[in-house]
Every structure is written in structure tokens, then in C-alpha cells.
Design an enzyme around this catalytic site. Structure first.
Site, PDB file in Angstrom:
ATOM      1  N   LYS A  53      28.823  36.453  36.000  1.00 38.19           N
ATOM      2  CA  LYS A  53      29.085  38.879  36.744  1.00 38.19           C
ATOM      3  C   LYS A  53      27.811  39.427  35.974  1.00 38.19           C
ATOM      4  O   LYS A  53      26.900  40.356  36.351  1.00 38.19           O
ATOM      5  CB  LYS A  53      30.449  39.073  36.573  1.00 38.19           C
ATOM      6  CG  LYS A  53      31.389  38.430  37.312  1.00 38.19           C
ATOM      7  CD  LYS A  53      32.658  39.196  37.021  1.00 38.19           C
ATOM      8  CE  LYS A  53      33.613  38.012  38.844  1.00 38.19           C
ATOM      9  NZ  LYS A  53      34.903  39.129  39.281  1.00 38.19           N
ATOM     10  N   ASP A  82      35.089  44.166  42.809  1.00 34.70           N
ATOM     11  CA  ASP A  82      36.690  43.578  42.562  1.00 34.70           C
ATOM     12  C   ASP A  82      37.438  44.885  41.993  1.00 34.70           C
ATOM     13  O   ASP A  82      38.391  44.837  42.793  1.00 34.70           O
ATOM     14  CB  ASP A  82      36.072  43.215  40.822  1.00 34.70           C
ATOM     15  CG  ASP A  82      36.043  41.820  40.986  1.00 34.70           C
ATOM     16  OD1 ASP A  82      36.208  41.402  42.075  1.00 34.70           O
ATOM     17  OD2 ASP A  82      34.368  41.701  40.171  1.00 34.70           O
TER      18      ASP A  82
HETATM   19  O1  SKM Z   1      35.259  38.919  41.688  1.00 34.20           O
HETATM   20  C1  SKM Z   1      36.340  37.058  42.475  1.00 34.20           C
HETATM   21  C2  SKM Z   1      34.381  36.019  42.241  1.00 34.20           C
HETATM   22  O2  SKM Z   1      34.235  37.394  43.302  1.00 34.20           O
HETATM   23  C3  SKM Z   1      35.134  35.069  43.465  1.00 34.20           C
HETATM   24  C4  SKM Z   1      35.995  34.482  42.990  1.00 34.20           C
HETATM   25  C5  SKM Z   1      36.992  33.611  42.816  1.00 34.20           C
HETATM   26  O3  SKM Z   1      36.027  33.019  43.725  1.00 34.20           O
HETATM   27  O4  SKM Z   1      37.430  33.025  42.073  1.00 34.20           O
HETATM   28  C6  SKM Z   1      37.186  35.107  41.721  1.00 34.20           C
HETATM   29  C7  SKM Z   1      36.268  36.391  41.202  1.00 34.20           C
HETATM   30  O5  SKM Z   1      35.763  36.634  40.002  1.00 34.20           O
END
Ligand code: SKM
Length: 276
Positions: free
Chosen positions: A65, A102
Site C-alpha cells: 500500500k 479503506d
Molecule cells: O484495502 C483492501 C484491498 O483493496 C483488497 C483487500 C483484499 O483483497 O484482501 C484487502 C484490503 O487491503
């Protein structure tokens, strides 16, 4: 065919493809959503290779991220505040736009599973001081929480996150968690405890008021030991799967140009996938 996806390492556990592909099908859109697992140490090269190409956008999860924000050419204020991006859009001119949904996911999950909850009604406690904790703290500050209390094993890290919140922030060591929990309107587990089998936090929820809402960002298992304790105490709870769904919805709209169809019961689908 509009292509979007999720990038993480590992990414196998991700339920994002289940959610987005179910929405695509229900909406009758010509799109596909796939999982990518770039090398853990080179997200930049992966993302740069997708510039101006065939992919519309990516959700980004651990551990990318921060790297996702760094590789972008422009970012929304909420991505800047979180110092992390979970959404990248690959524009036709070869540039990359970073966003972070988020916070919306977190507040959306509270609105949905704890109707009537008001962040302005009292202190909000965040367990953990990593990226997820930082994002949650920023979202609750934005939603008007009068105080955001950061509880962490390493107090210095809690102080760092609390400091970034200005007068609203307070830091607590783990052995002062009872003090942090007293009077809390909400408690959010933003540590990765629960991701590993038997992972348990050294925090008891007994000190929370009866009206406190307890949330765990971990969704595997859906009812973590933390949420199980909250439920045993009779507290209202919010789960990590609801947050996942509610951060996915604005991502879907950014990728495919329309909000997800309400007709698709993606929560049931995701629950079934979790059981497998
Ligand atoms: O922020 C979210 C991300 O967009 C997707 C995600 C997932 O696919 O497990 C989890 C989070 O970090």
C-alpha cells in the site's frame, strides 16, 4: 473487456476477485477482475509496467500500500492522509492516480452493522499502529471522534500515530489498555492478530462500556477470538468482511464506471468462499 485486479503478496486468500466478478456478472458488464502476486520487493516495476496499458485499475493490499502511493503521479487527499493507497487507476495518458477507500469501508461497515453508531459520541480506540491503524485513525478523526486512542505493544509507535492526529490523538501501551478502553464508543482491532492460527491479542474487552461497538479488521475467521469475546460480553460487533465489501464498492465504481448492483448478494458468496 475492462480489466482490473488486486495486487498483494500473498494474494491467494483475497476475496476481492469473488466480490468484483460477482458484481460484474450481476451488472452484465464486460469486465474481469484478477489477482496478481508481484514480487514482494518490486511493486514499483510491476506497476510501472502496467502504465497506459490494458488494465484499468488495481486494488492494492499488503505489503504494497505504501509502494502504491509512492509509484503514483497524483493522489487523493485521503490517500495522502493515510500515507497509503489501496486503489490505483491507470489513466490513458500513462499516469497513475492513487486513492484509498479503506476509510470509507471502515465507516461504511459501522453504518451497516452498527446502525445508529456515531463516531462523535465518544473516544474511539484503535489497537495497533501500522498502516491499517493509521488509516482507521484518520477515518474516525474525519468522522468527528472527539478522541482517538492508539494502543500498541511498542508505545513509541502509538505515540507517532497519535501525534499525527493532533489534539485528538492519545497513545497507550498495551498494559494500559483498560484505561484506553474505559468510556470507549468503539474499539477496532487493526493489528494482524487473528491472521495466524490462535493469534490472540493481550487485550480484554471487559473494561469497555456496554454500548461500545467492537470491530475486527481481520475476516479469516469471520468471528475472530476478539469478536467472540465482544459477543460473549453482549457488545455489538462489526466484522472485517463487511469492511472488505464496503471498500470494494467504491473501487468497483472507479474501475467500471457504475456502482455495484445491489442485486448481487456478495456477502453470502464471500462467506461461502471463506468456508471452503
Ligand atoms: O484495502 C483492501 C484491498 O483493496 C483488497 C483487500 C483484499 O483483497 O484482501 C484487502 C484490503 O487491503
Amino acid at each position: 473487456t475492462v480489466v482490473a485486479g488486486v495486487a498483494g503478496n500473498p494474494v491467494r486468500h483475497s476475496l476481492s476477485p469473488v466480490l468484483h466478478n460477482a458484481w460484474l456478472e450481476a451488472a452484465g458488464l464486460d469486465g474481469v477482475y484478477v489477482a496478481f502476486c508481484p514480487p514482494a520487493d518490486n511493486f514499483e516495476r510491476f506497476a510501472n509496467g502496467l502504465r497506459g496499458g490494458a488494465i484499468r485499475g488495481l486494488n492494492v493490499t499488503l505489503p504494497f500500500k505504501e509502494a502504491a502511493l509512492a509509484v503514483s503521479d497524483r493522489a487523493t487527499p485521503r490517500a495522502e492522509t493515510a500515507e497509503a493507497a489501496n486503489l490505483l487507476l491507470f489513466e490513458a495518458d500513462g499516469t497513475i492516480t492513487a486513492d484509498n477507500t479503506d476509510g470509507l469501508g471502515l465507516l461504511g461497515a459501522f453504518a451497516h452493522q452498527a446502525p445508529g453508531f456515531d463516531a462523535r459520541s465518544g473516544p474511539v480506540v484503535i489497537l495497533g499502529a501500522g498502516g491499517a491503524a493509521r488509516g482507521a485513525a484518520a477515518a474516525f478523526k474525519e468522522a468527528g471522534a472527539p478522541q482517538v486512542r492508539i494502543v500498541n505493544r511498542t508505545l513509541a509507535k502509538a505515540e507517532f500515530v497519535a501525534g499525527a492526529l493532533g489534539v485528538v490523538g492519545r497513545a497507550y501501551a498495551l498494559d494500559a489498555s483498560d484505561e484506553a478502553l474505559s468510556g470507549a464508543a468503539a474499539v477496532v482491532n487493526a493489528t494482524s492478530a487473528g491472521l495466524t492460527n490462535g493469534g490472540r491479542l493481550d487485550v480484554s474487552l471487559k473494561a469497555t462500556p456496554e454500548a461500545a461497538v467492537i470491530m475486527d479488521m481481520v475476516y479469516q475467521p469471520l468471528i475472530t477470538p476478539f469478536l467472540a469475546e465482544a459477543q460473549a460480553l453482549g457488545r455489538r460487533t462489526v466484522d472485517g468482511l463487511e469492511m472488505l465489501i464496503r471498500q470494494a464498492a467504491p473501487s468497483f465504481e472507479a474501475f467500471f464506471g457504475r456502482p455495484p448492483p445491489e442485486s448481487a448478494d456478495v456477502r453470502s458468496l464471500a462467506l461461502r468462499a471463506l468456508e471452503q
